[in-house]
Design a protein around this motif. Sequence first.
Motif, PDB file in Angstrom:
ATOM      1  N   LEU A   1       0.821  -1.122   0.103  1.00  0.00           N
ATOM      2  CA  LEU A   1      -0.015   0.092   0.072  1.00  0.00           C
ATOM      3  C   LEU A   1       0.932   1.174  -0.027  1.00  0.00           C
ATOM      4  O   LEU A   1       0.368   2.310  -0.583  1.00  0.00           O
ATOM      5  CB  LEU A   1      -0.950  -0.115   1.203  1.00  0.00           C
ATOM      6  N   PRO A   2       2.225   1.127   0.530  1.00  0.00           N
ATOM      7  CA  PRO A   2       2.733   2.520   0.628  1.00  0.00           C
ATOM      8  C   PRO A   2       3.226   2.942  -0.746  1.00  0.00           C
ATOM      9  O   PRO A   2       3.431   4.166  -0.951  1.00  0.00           O
ATOM     10  CB  PRO A   2       3.933   1.917   1.443  1.00  0.00           C
ATOM     11  N   VAL A   3       3.368   2.165  -1.519  1.00  0.00           N
ATOM     12  CA  VAL A   3       3.647   2.365  -3.127  1.00  0.00           C
ATOM     13  C   VAL A   3       2.480   3.144  -3.680  1.00  0.00           C
ATOM     14  O   VAL A   3       2.803   4.077  -4.491  1.00  0.00           O
ATOM     15  CB  VAL A   3       3.747   1.034  -4.104  1.00  0.00           C
ATOM     16  N   ALA A   4       1.166   3.136  -3.344  1.00  0.00           N
ATOM     17  CA  ALA A   4       0.149   4.064  -3.708  1.00  0.00           C
ATOM     18  C   ALA A   4       0.418   5.422  -3.206  1.00  0.00           C
ATOM     19  O   ALA A   4      -0.503   6.314  -3.889  1.00  0.00           O
ATOM     20  CB  ALA A   4      -0.975   3.358  -3.378  1.00  0.00           C
ATOM     21  N   GLN A   5       1.239   5.666  -2.286  1.00  0.00           N
ATOM     22  CA  GLN A   5       1.410   6.793  -1.929  1.00  0.00           C
ATOM     23  C   GLN A   5       2.253   7.751  -2.827  1.00  0.00           C
ATOM     24  O   GLN A   5       2.609   9.024  -2.997  1.00  0.00           O
ATOM     25  CB  GLN A   5       1.935   7.099  -0.300  1.00  0.00           C
ATOM     26  N   VAL A   6       3.174   6.958  -3.731  1.00  0.00           N
ATOM     27  CA  VAL A   6       4.033   7.431  -4.609  1.00  0.00           C
ATOM     28  C   VAL A   6       3.261   7.634  -5.946  1.00  0.00           C
ATOM     29  O   VAL A   6       3.270   8.921  -6.661  1.00  0.00           O
ATOM     30  CB  VAL A   6       5.132   6.647  -5.148  1.00  0.00           C
ATOM     31  N   ARG A   7       2.371   6.933  -6.110  1.00  0.00           N
ATOM     32  CA  ARG A   7       1.330   6.889  -7.536  1.00  0.00           C
ATOM     33  C   ARG A   7       0.232   6.442  -7.107  1.00  0.00           C
ATOM     34  O   ARG A   7      -0.106   5.324  -6.735  1.00  0.00           O
ATOM     35  CB  ARG A   7       1.960   6.099  -8.567  1.00  0.00           C
ATOM     36  N   ALA A   8      -0.992   7.465  -7.012  1.00  0.00           N
ATOM     37  CA  ALA A   8      -2.275   7.248  -6.629  1.00  0.00           C
ATOM     38  C   ALA A   8      -3.060   6.146  -7.379  1.00  0.00           C
ATOM     39  O   ALA A   8      -3.808   5.281  -6.740  1.00  0.00           O
ATOM     40  CB  ALA A   8      -3.303   8.333  -6.398  1.00  0.00           C
ATOM     41  N   ASP A   9      -2.561   6.027  -8.638  1.00  0.00           N
ATOM     42  CA  ASP A   9      -3.311   4.937  -9.664  1.00  0.00           C
ATOM     43  C   ASP A   9      -2.984   3.594  -9.201  1.00  0.00           C
ATOM     44  O   ASP A   9      -3.576   2.725  -9.709  1.00  0.00           O
ATOM     45  CB  ASP A   9      -3.114   5.679 -10.885  1.00  0.00           C
ATOM     46  N   VAL A  10      -1.955   3.257  -8.532  1.00  0.00           N
ATOM     47  CA  VAL A  10      -1.414   2.217  -8.231  1.00  0.00           C
ATOM     48  C   VAL A  10      -2.820   1.394  -7.322  1.00  0.00           C
ATOM     49  O   VAL A  10      -2.878   0.163  -7.623  1.00  0.00           O
ATOM     50  CB  VAL A  10      -0.101   2.109  -7.341  1.00  0.00           C
ATOM     51  N   PHE A  11      -3.338   2.273  -6.782  1.00  0.00           N
ATOM     52  CA  PHE A  11      -4.432   1.435  -5.650  1.00  0.00           C
ATOM     53  C   PHE A  11      -5.636   1.061  -6.791  1.00  0.00           C
ATOM     54  O   PHE A  11      -5.894  -0.036  -6.518  1.00  0.00           O
ATOM     55  CB  PHE A  11      -5.187   2.685  -4.778  1.00  0.00           C
ATOM     56  N   SER A  12      -5.831   1.684  -7.757  1.00  0.00           N
ATOM     57  CA  SER A  12      -6.807   1.304  -8.347  1.00  0.00           C
ATOM     58  C   SER A  12      -6.672   0.080  -9.663  1.00  0.00           C
ATOM     59  O   SER A  12      -7.374  -0.541  -9.927  1.00  0.00           O
ATOM     60  CB  SER A  12      -7.786   2.599  -9.185  1.00  0.00           C
ATOM     61  N   THR A  13      -5.255   0.534 -10.163  1.00  0.00           N
ATOM     62  CA  THR A  13      -5.070  -0.529 -11.281  1.00  0.00           C
ATOM     63  C   THR A  13      -4.244  -1.621 -10.660  1.00  0.00           C
ATOM     64  O   THR A  13      -4.202  -2.782 -11.561  1.00  0.00           O
ATOM     65  CB  THR A  13      -3.936   0.288 -12.253  1.00  0.00           C
TER      66      THR A  13
END
Length: 664
Positions: free
Chosen positions: A383-395
């Motif tokens: 989940l911390p990677v989604a703080q670098v790129r928000a679209d990581v959460f959805s994709t």
Amino acid sequence: MNLQSSKGGLPVMDRDAPPLFVIPYSSDTAFVWCPLAESGAISALQVGDATVTILERKKLFRPGARLEALLVGGVILRDGATCALEVTSAAGDVDVVRTSARLARWAEPDTRAVLKLIASRPAQAEPRQILERYLTFTCAWQAPARLDAMFPDGCVVAVDLDGARTEPNAYAITSHSFERMTVQPLVQHNGTLLLWIGQSDIQHLYLEVAGALVQARLHASGASYPEPTSSSVGTDGSAIAEALYRAVESPSAELTAWIAGLCQPQVRVSTEHTTVDIRRAVRLPTQDAAIFIDVSGTVDHVHSFDMTVFGSRDPETLDVIACDVEDENRPLQQKIILRAPQVESSTGCYRVSWSSAGQHHAVWIRASGDATPDWVGLAREYLPVAQVRADVFSTVLHPLATAPNHDVPPGIVQVVDYGLTDDADADIFVFVGNDLEALHRTLLALALTSGGATLNVCLCVFDPRFMSTLSPAAQVWARRYELSLAITCYSSRTSEAQVARAVFEGDRPRLFCRAGAVPGDSSWLESVFASLAMGRTTLVLRAHDRRASDAADDSFESLTTTETEGGWQRRVAAGAISADGAPDLTGLPRFYTFEAFVLAQVLRETRDATVLSIAAAPRFVQSGTTSTIDEFGARLDAYSLQTLVQSFSAGARRWRVVRGRTAR
């Protein structure tokens, strides 16, 4: 016909005459040649008193010489038999030479060429036993071999050769022919060589090894198309995958699955300063591929990632998202997600390569396309990677954590029954956190507002440590309020949505609420029963918000917004299912909270309607805390529901609020 020399006498055995080399082909035919005839041609051949019929002539070319191989028939050419050859020179001179027949040894310079000639002939109907006996005779030795696996595009053979070098040539007797084929050495381990042969119909195999012909005695070790399993060589599956990747341009699905079975789902590569831990390769439900990597040590040395699917010649288009994770208790670590959109291969393995400190590394890792329990933990961890790129959460993270697992039952740790009855009018499932007073308020309110209905109250607990506190209190409340009550303690791997799905079907209405939900209207249960009796199988009761005005936003999106204070679940008071309700799980993602699961069923049931089965319940308030709700699961559920609304083209829907009764 008797052959005589040009001087009129019988031919005399020439001690210096080379033999007539013979390769038996069938019971009455053979291929023969004689180096004596390099400058001419054999026009006739006699063995003893029998004249041999010349059936075919084939030219053999070698540097500085011209030679013919003859297919002859009508006589059996035994080793050592006396022969008379009539040789006609290019000038037309005829000479008769007496010599002897000899089975051609492998060491003879022309034996390979004649065998290649035989192997190039179209498939014939002659039996292969004679040729098989000859090949066994001329082989230097026999090597034990195992047919590891057979596929539509070839087979994998393990041969015990004790380190001998194998040339890329082989001969094989199949069910219909004798063929020459190229073999591809894959790996060698503990004296066993693994070979790829681009032919699957092999009965007998002969290999060129260190200048000699060796018979590989084949023994099948498994089914024709085996399930993915370890090779009998017992070596690294990544090395076998790399060798087969280079040897087979368009592998079959069966071969791809077998190779995937040999590769590991997790690979670690350590160098002097850096460790690259490839945690998992996943085929997401969106058809994207995602690879999760941890790098520790000198993380800035690792760069230039590539990914290639087994069977593809070109690397995939790759999106690399990295996040540095700093913790005072451990050295710097980097979490990396490699995402390749719309990967064509649905099964198999991926080749992951990168550069580190001037060196290039490449490994093969098995890709997983079916959801496993560790997918959820993996999504949480990255989940911390989604703080670098928000679209990581959805994709990436959302598809990973919500891959359907509808067939997985909830895990039960303990059940305590304080008197459930088979004659109840409804079952109410109360999801308990760690707020004992909130649960007390809910149970008291249910006892006071049931209106004479008999209820089975099932308390759902997800923390076994809370049982020692809850059980004595529940026993007292059950006796004091005359409640039919039971406690079920579920394992930590179980979600509320799994419980709701497991009890969704029954012979009486089921209701779900969270500890702290308090109905303030004594007629609420009767109203719910009436609404369910009017054709709706699933109903959601919206919690009353005393702080909101009548003009408050009643859109479906507002119900699931993650910006709601205390969590979006506070807007849902309860969910209800009719006695004949059955869940429709087709195409639905995995849910975590009971509210999301019930709301999804409402959406599915009313996808073609203009009004959602969501009712405002006056004074039905949520007095408990939602602090024990898994925030990550709640965020996943909110996004899943919003996506469902969009997929149903229901973004503009609003539920109808009817004062004093539920809407339908």
